[in-house]
Structure formats: C-alpha cells, structure tokens
Motif scaffolding. Structure first.
Motif, short mmCIF file in Angstrom:
data_model
loop_
_atom_site.label_atom_id
_atom_site.label_comp_id
_atom_site.label_asym_id
_atom_site.label_seq_id
_atom_site.Cartn_x
_atom_site.Cartn_y
_atom_site.Cartn_z
N GLY A 152 -0.28 -5.21 2.37
CA GLY A 152 1.12 -4.87 1.88
C GLY A 152 1.16 -5.45 0.34
N HIS A 153 0.17 -5.98 -0.24
CA HIS A 153 0.28 -6.45 -1.63
C HIS A 153 0.23 -5.37 -2.61
N ALA A 154 1.03 -5.64 -3.98
CA ALA A 154 0.87 -4.77 -5.01
C ALA A 154 -0.16 -5.30 -5.74
N VAL A 155 -1.07 -4.79 -6.20
CA VAL A 155 -2.37 -5.13 -6.78
C VAL A 155 -2.65 -4.29 -8.05
N PHE A 156 -2.98 -5.01 -9.30
CA PHE A 156 -3.52 -4.41 -10.43
C PHE A 156 -4.91 -5.00 -10.61
N SER A 157 -5.79 -4.27 -10.74
CA SER A 157 -7.15 -4.56 -11.02
C SER A 157 -7.31 -3.98 -12.33
N PRO A 158 -7.59 -4.67 -13.37
CA PRO A 158 -8.23 -4.14 -14.64
C PRO A 158 -9.36 -3.37 -14.61
N ILE A 159 -10.31 -3.79 -13.54
CA ILE A 159 -11.76 -3.40 -13.53
C ILE A 159 -11.64 -1.77 -12.71
N ALA A 160 -10.97 -1.99 -11.53
CA ALA A 160 -10.63 -0.59 -10.84
C ALA A 160 -9.88 0.52 -12.04
N HIS A 161 -8.94 -0.23 -12.79
CA HIS A 161 -8.48 0.74 -13.72
C HIS A 161 -9.09 1.04 -14.77
#
Length: 121
Positions: free
Chosen positions: A34-43
């Motif tokens: 349920g967390h909002a996540v930003f991954s600079p690697i995935a992006h």
C-alpha cells in the motif's frame, strides 16, 4: 511517498539490468503493502536506453527533486550499495532534509517491512 534508493551504475550492462530488476521487485513489494513508491532506477533504466548517461552526476538534480518530495528513503542494500556514489549522496541528502532513512536487504519479506532498520533521521 517512499524514495527507493538502490545502486545502479556499473560498467557491465548485465549488472545494471539485474539491479534494475531487483529495484522493480522491491518497489512492487512495497506497493503491494500500500505504499506509494518512487524508484529512480525503475523510472530511469528504460529512459537511459535512449542515450542518457547512467551516472549520478547527470541524475542528481532530478533525483534531488524527488527526494525533496518524499516522506522517507528506503535503501535497498544490493551488492554495491555502500560504494555507490548515488546511493551515498541520496542518503546524505535525505538526512540533510530530515527524512527518515531505512535499510532493506534484497531478500526481505513483505511481512517484515515494518522492521526495516531506521538510521539518520
């Protein structure tokens, strides 16, 4: 929002690909919780295939903006995280901004996410 820091840059393309997949796997686990996540690697991994550099010096201004917007930083402790200029800079920036920093091993169980080690904040 969680900023998921993890190592990426490496001269071996296969290592970068594995790090990308591990970052995506960890982001998916956190999102299932349920967390909002930003991954600079995935992006950024797919974007880099269009001729952008993979080093921290290029990505720093973009990642700094996301670090300013996040609530906490989770460091995925893949091999190389301690030597990664980007990960170490992300940790320093997070601490400067007063953001909590937590560390997760690459094989963590989603049910154990709440016991991630917190430092710095």
């Amino acid at each position: 929002m969680i900023y998921l820091a993890s190592p990426y840059s490496h001269p071996d393309v296969a290592v970068r690909e594995l790090r990308f997949r591990d970052a995506c796997r960890a982001a998916a686990k956190l999102m299932r919780l349920g967390h909002a996540v930003f991954s600079p690697i995935a992006h950024g991994h797919c974007i880099c295939t269009h001729g952008l550099p993979t080093d921290w010096r290029f990505w720093e201004p973009f990642d700094r903006h996301h670090l300013e917007c996040c609530n906490e930083v989770v460091v995925l402790t893949l091999d190389g995280w301690e030597a990664s200029a980007g990960v170490q800079a992300e940790i320093r920036i997070a601490i400067e901004l007063g953001k909590p920093v937590r560390y997760l091993g690459p094989d963590w169980s989603p049910t154990l996410a709440h016991v991630a080690k917190e430092v710095g904040g």
